[in-house]
Design a protein around this motif. Sequence first.
Motif, PDB file in Angstrom:
ATOM      1  N   GLU A 223       0.832  -1.252  -0.041  1.00 14.37           N
ATOM      2  CA  GLU A 223      -0.019  -0.034  -0.070  1.00 14.37           C
ATOM      3  C   GLU A 223       0.806   1.186   0.023  1.00 14.37           C
ATOM      4  N   HIS A 224       0.305   2.516  -0.214  1.00 12.29           N
ATOM      5  CA  HIS A 224       1.139   3.639  -0.410  1.00 12.29           C
ATOM      6  C   HIS A 224       1.026   4.235   0.899  1.00 12.29           C
ATOM      7  N   VAL A 225       1.907   3.726   1.842  1.00  9.94           N
ATOM      8  CA  VAL A 225       1.854   4.204   3.177  1.00  9.94           C
ATOM      9  C   VAL A 225       3.331   4.747   3.700  1.00  9.94           C
ATOM     10  N   LEU A 226       3.439   5.964   3.699  1.00 10.71           N
ATOM     11  CA  LEU A 226       4.739   6.753   4.153  1.00 10.71           C
ATOM     12  C   LEU A 226       5.089   6.442   5.403  1.00 10.71           C
ATOM     13  N   GLN A 227       6.369   6.221   5.797  1.00 13.41           N
ATOM     14  CA  GLN A 227       7.065   6.184   7.190  1.00 13.41           C
ATOM     15  C   GLN A 227       7.675   7.332   7.248  1.00 13.41           C
ATOM     16  N   GLY A 228       7.239   8.379   8.003  1.00 12.98           N
ATOM     17  CA  GLY A 228       7.768   9.490   7.876  1.00 12.98           C
ATOM     18  C   GLY A 228       7.758  10.308   6.529  1.00 12.98           C
ATOM     19  N   LYS A 229       8.779  10.622   5.862  1.00 11.71           N
ATOM     20  CA  LYS A 229       8.763  11.154   4.712  1.00 11.71           C
ATOM     21  C   LYS A 229       9.101  10.225   3.530  1.00 11.71           C
ATOM     22  N   ARG A 230       9.482   8.743   4.050  1.00 10.94           N
ATOM     23  CA  ARG A 230       9.643   7.719   2.955  1.00 10.94           C
ATOM     24  C   ARG A 230       8.428   6.772   2.578  1.00 10.94           C
ATOM     25  N   LEU A 231       8.610   6.530   1.382  1.00  4.89           N
ATOM     26  CA  LEU A 231       7.914   5.377   0.867  1.00  4.89           C
ATOM     27  C   LEU A 231       8.976   4.093   0.777  1.00  4.89           C
ATOM     28  N   LEU A 232      10.061   4.280   1.180  1.00  3.30           N
ATOM     29  CA  LEU A 232      11.135   3.305   0.875  1.00  3.30           C
ATOM     30  C   LEU A 232      10.877   1.694   1.115  1.00  3.30           C
TER      31      LEU A 232
ATOM     32  N   PHE B  51      -0.297   3.727  -7.915  1.00  5.00           N
ATOM     33  CA  PHE B  51      -0.084   4.518  -6.790  1.00  5.00           C
ATOM     34  C   PHE B  51      -0.187   5.762  -7.627  1.00  5.00           C
ATOM     35  N   LYS B  52      -0.639   7.025  -6.676  1.00  4.33           N
ATOM     36  CA  LYS B  52      -0.876   8.244  -7.077  1.00  4.33           C
ATOM     37  C   LYS B  52       0.861   8.847  -7.442  1.00  4.33           C
ATOM     38  N   ASP B  53       1.839   8.364  -6.746  1.00  2.00           N
ATOM     39  CA  ASP B  53       3.176   8.742  -7.134  1.00  2.00           C
ATOM     40  C   ASP B  53       4.141   7.640  -6.409  1.00  2.00           C
TER      41      ASP B  53
ATOM     42  N   GLU C  87       4.503   0.809 -18.614  1.00  2.00           N
ATOM     43  CA  GLU C  87       5.323   1.672 -19.454  1.00  2.00           C
ATOM     44  C   GLU C  87       4.984   3.086 -19.073  1.00  2.00           C
ATOM     45  N   LYS C  88       3.694   3.259 -18.958  1.00  2.00           N
ATOM     46  CA  LYS C  88       3.320   4.746 -18.236  1.00  2.00           C
ATOM     47  C   LYS C  88       3.672   5.104 -17.090  1.00  2.00           C
ATOM     48  N   ALA C  89       3.820   4.175 -16.261  1.00  2.00           N
ATOM     49  CA  ALA C  89       4.313   4.518 -14.759  1.00  2.00           C
ATOM     50  C   ALA C  89       5.626   4.741 -14.616  1.00  2.00           C
ATOM     51  N   ILE C  90       6.545   4.039 -15.493  1.00  2.00           N
ATOM     52  CA  ILE C  90       7.904   4.258 -15.544  1.00  2.00           C
ATOM     53  C   ILE C  90       8.247   5.673 -15.961  1.00  2.00           C
ATOM     54  N   ILE C  91       7.540   6.049 -17.033  1.00  2.00           N
ATOM     55  CA  ILE C  91       7.643   7.615 -17.659  1.00  2.00           C
ATOM     56  C   ILE C  91       6.966   8.455 -16.522  1.00  2.00           C
ATOM     57  N   GLU C  92       6.011   8.396 -16.181  1.00  2.00           N
ATOM     58  CA  GLU C  92       5.251   9.378 -15.399  1.00  2.00           C
ATOM     59  C   GLU C  92       5.672   9.607 -14.077  1.00  2.00           C
ATOM     60  N   LYS C  93       6.190   8.317 -13.315  1.00  2.00           N
ATOM     61  CA  LYS C  93       6.476   8.425 -11.953  1.00  2.00           C
ATOM     62  C   LYS C  93       7.798   8.447 -12.074  1.00  2.00           C
ATOM     63  N   GLY C  94       8.631   8.188 -12.811  1.00  2.00           N
ATOM     64  CA  GLY C  94       9.797   7.886 -12.692  1.00  2.00           C
ATOM     65  C   GLY C  94      10.663   9.101 -13.396  1.00  2.00           C
ATOM     66  N   PHE C  95      10.641   8.882 -14.886  1.00  2.00           N
ATOM     67  CA  PHE C  95      11.292   9.671 -15.774  1.00  2.00           C
ATOM     68  C   PHE C  95      11.025  11.193 -15.586  1.00  2.00           C
TER      69      PHE C  95
END
Length: 234
Positions: free
Chosen positions: A74-83, A122-124, A160-168
């Motif tokens: 799930e998209h849950v941050l720990q502090g400032k991290r999604l790591l 995920f939203k990001d 493909e879309k996620a790699i470009i929009e959320k990464g590149f």
Amino acid sequence: MNMLLQRLLLTIITIVSSVNVFSQDNIASHPRLLLKADEEKKIEKMINEDVNMALVHNAIIDYCNKAINEPPVEHVLQGKRLLAKSNLAFQRVFYLSYAYRLTNNERYLKRAEKELITVCKFKDWNPQHFLDVADMLMAVSIGYDWLYDALSKETLDLIEKAIIEKGFTHAKNDRYNGFYKRTNNWNQVCNAGLVMGALAIYEKNPKLSQKIIKSSVESVPLAMEAYGPDGAYQ
């Protein structure tokens, strides 16, 4: 795992630096990242001949059998991290994709695809902490490349879309791309994720992929200085 990714990036840089133009004509077919087509046979031979290799293989299969029944990350941050979530997604997709390639068991394929679809929606991938993006790029790139012939077109398009929009896209944003100028492992890990993404979808967007690879080739030498003068990290 970071050491493996660093070695991968150095290999990529060596190859890319040896040619003036990285053209679509000289890129291998899928799978092309880390474990190429038909190399499963080499691993099977090692499993049969080396008890330690068999232990590693069986541990991965055991992990995958348990992961099948686990919900996607799930998209849950720990502090400032999604790591932590990015790391978990990477481990799951990496292992499940490996398990499918070695066993052809459809359960591993379907569970890997479920994880890939989830994270790509995920939203990001939390570009404010770009290590999170890098690990997620590694996850989806491995899944896309290793499972390319088995995934649905809808899933491939989504990745493909996620790699470009959320990464590149975020790698081009000066708000997030400070890793390009860093001299520590941020440089290497972030560039590794981006290059894996570029190589995964290269034939779909060669010009953009070339730009990503070129930026990484120019950036990584900054981090390699930390290993001088005798190869040890300072």
